[in-house]
Design a protein around this motif. Structure first.
Motif, PDB file in Angstrom:
ATOM      1  N   MET A 146       0.656  -1.390  -0.014  1.00  0.00           N
ATOM      2  CA  MET A 146      -0.042   0.259  -0.076  1.00  0.00           C
ATOM      3  C   MET A 146       0.939   0.719   0.460  1.00  0.00           C
ATOM      4  N   PHE A 147       1.881   1.317   0.500  1.00  0.00           N
ATOM      5  CA  PHE A 147       2.663   2.375   0.836  1.00  0.00           C
ATOM      6  C   PHE A 147       4.789   2.093   0.072  1.00  0.00           C
ATOM      7  N   LYS A 148       4.305   0.684  -0.083  1.00  0.00           N
ATOM      8  CA  LYS A 148       5.181   0.707  -0.416  1.00  0.00           C
ATOM      9  C   LYS A 148       6.793   1.650  -1.703  1.00  0.00           C
ATOM     10  N   ASP A 149       5.363   2.511  -2.833  1.00  0.00           N
ATOM     11  CA  ASP A 149       5.917   3.313  -3.364  1.00  0.00           C
ATOM     12  C   ASP A 149       6.192   4.481  -3.261  1.00  0.00           C
ATOM     13  N   GLN A 150       5.884   4.724  -1.212  1.00  0.00           N
ATOM     14  CA  GLN A 150       6.441   5.982  -0.975  1.00  0.00           C
ATOM     15  C   GLN A 150       8.078   5.883  -0.372  1.00  0.00           C
ATOM     16  N   ILE A 151       7.974   4.786   0.180  1.00  0.00           N
ATOM     17  CA  ILE A 151      10.214   4.112   0.828  1.00  0.00           C
ATOM     18  C   ILE A 151      10.962   5.436  -0.055  1.00  0.00           C
ATOM     19  N   GLY A 152      12.032   5.953   0.966  1.00  0.00           N
ATOM     20  CA  GLY A 152      12.370   6.600  -0.021  1.00  0.00           C
ATOM     21  C   GLY A 152      12.000   8.249  -0.104  1.00  0.00           C
ATOM     22  N   LYS A 153      11.182   8.302  -0.149  1.00  0.00           N
ATOM     23  CA  LYS A 153      10.523   9.702  -0.471  1.00  0.00           C
ATOM     24  C   LYS A 153      11.013  11.151   0.661  1.00  0.00           C
ATOM     25  N   ARG A 154      11.031  12.446   0.831  1.00  0.00           N
ATOM     26  CA  ARG A 154      11.167  13.099   1.800  1.00  0.00           C
ATOM     27  C   ARG A 154      10.942  14.310   1.486  1.00  0.00           C
ATOM     28  N   SER A 155      10.467  14.664   2.663  1.00  0.00           N
ATOM     29  CA  SER A 155       9.672  16.199   2.711  1.00  0.00           C
ATOM     30  C   SER A 155      10.918  17.623   2.643  1.00  0.00           C
ATOM     31  N   ASN A 156      10.232  18.797   2.218  1.00  0.00           N
ATOM     32  CA  ASN A 156      11.526  19.703   2.129  1.00  0.00           C
ATOM     33  C   ASN A 156      11.562  19.759   3.524  1.00  0.00           C
ATOM     34  N   LYS A 157      12.973  20.880   3.589  1.00  0.00           N
ATOM     35  CA  LYS A 157      13.475  21.239   4.615  1.00  0.00           C
ATOM     36  C   LYS A 157      12.788  22.042   5.418  1.00  0.00           C
ATOM     37  N   VAL A 158      12.456  22.095   6.466  1.00  0.00           N
ATOM     38  CA  VAL A 158      10.999  23.264   7.111  1.00  0.00           C
ATOM     39  C   VAL A 158      12.589  23.543   8.355  1.00  0.00           C
TER      40      VAL A 158
END
Length: 149
Positions: free
Chosen positions: A1-13
């Motif tokens: 279900m979320f395997k395609d999200q592995i490795g994604k990250r947000s921008n720094k805040v």
């Protein structure tokens, strides 16, 4: 279900370790150690300044991971851990981001459960890692069904 999200990250805040927020946080968790809010205690400590409680990064903004949708209800907070290279100093600015580290599923007593492992990071202005925290979000079968629609 979320395997395609592995490795994604947000921008720094950018986040501030603000004195008043640290004091309120320490009061809220019932840890009134003077190193968190008494300026004399901070100055006389080995850090020579006030520091924030170890779980203070829970209040930081870590940004948004594009296309990662989690509902506001029905999630279960699993385990969480913190690792520090050094303490957070009151008055400093921290640059924070979040990353999807893993996703796996297990069958349990309540059906098929999803486990989303997230890592939050905080860096100083020069990009040096100050802390990382890892947390697991447990996604029940009922929530998984809602997300699958």
């Amino acid at each position: 279900m979320f395997k395609d999200q592995i490795g994604k990250r947000s921008n720094k805040v950018k986040n501030a370790v603000e004195r008043g927020a640290v004091k309120k946080f320490a009061e809220a968790i019932g840890d009134l150690h003077p190193i968190y809010f008494d300026e004399d205690a901070g100055r006389l400590s080995r850090y020579q300044k006030n520091i924030a409680p170890p779980t203070f990064p829970r209040v930081f903004d870590y940004g948004v991971i594009e296309d990662l949708y989690l509902p506001n209800k029905g999630l279960i907070h699993g385990e969480q851990s913190f690792h520090y290279e050094r303490p957070l100093y009151v008055g400093e600015e921290i640059y924070c981001y979040s990353q999807v580290k893993n996703y796996f599923e297990k069958k349990g007593n309540f059906g098929e459960m999803g486990f989303l492992v997230m890592e939050n990071c905080g860096e100083d202005s020069e990009g040096n890692v100050i802390f990382t925290s890892s947390s697991t979000v447990v996604i029940s079968e009922a929530v998984r069904k809602v997300l699958a629609r």
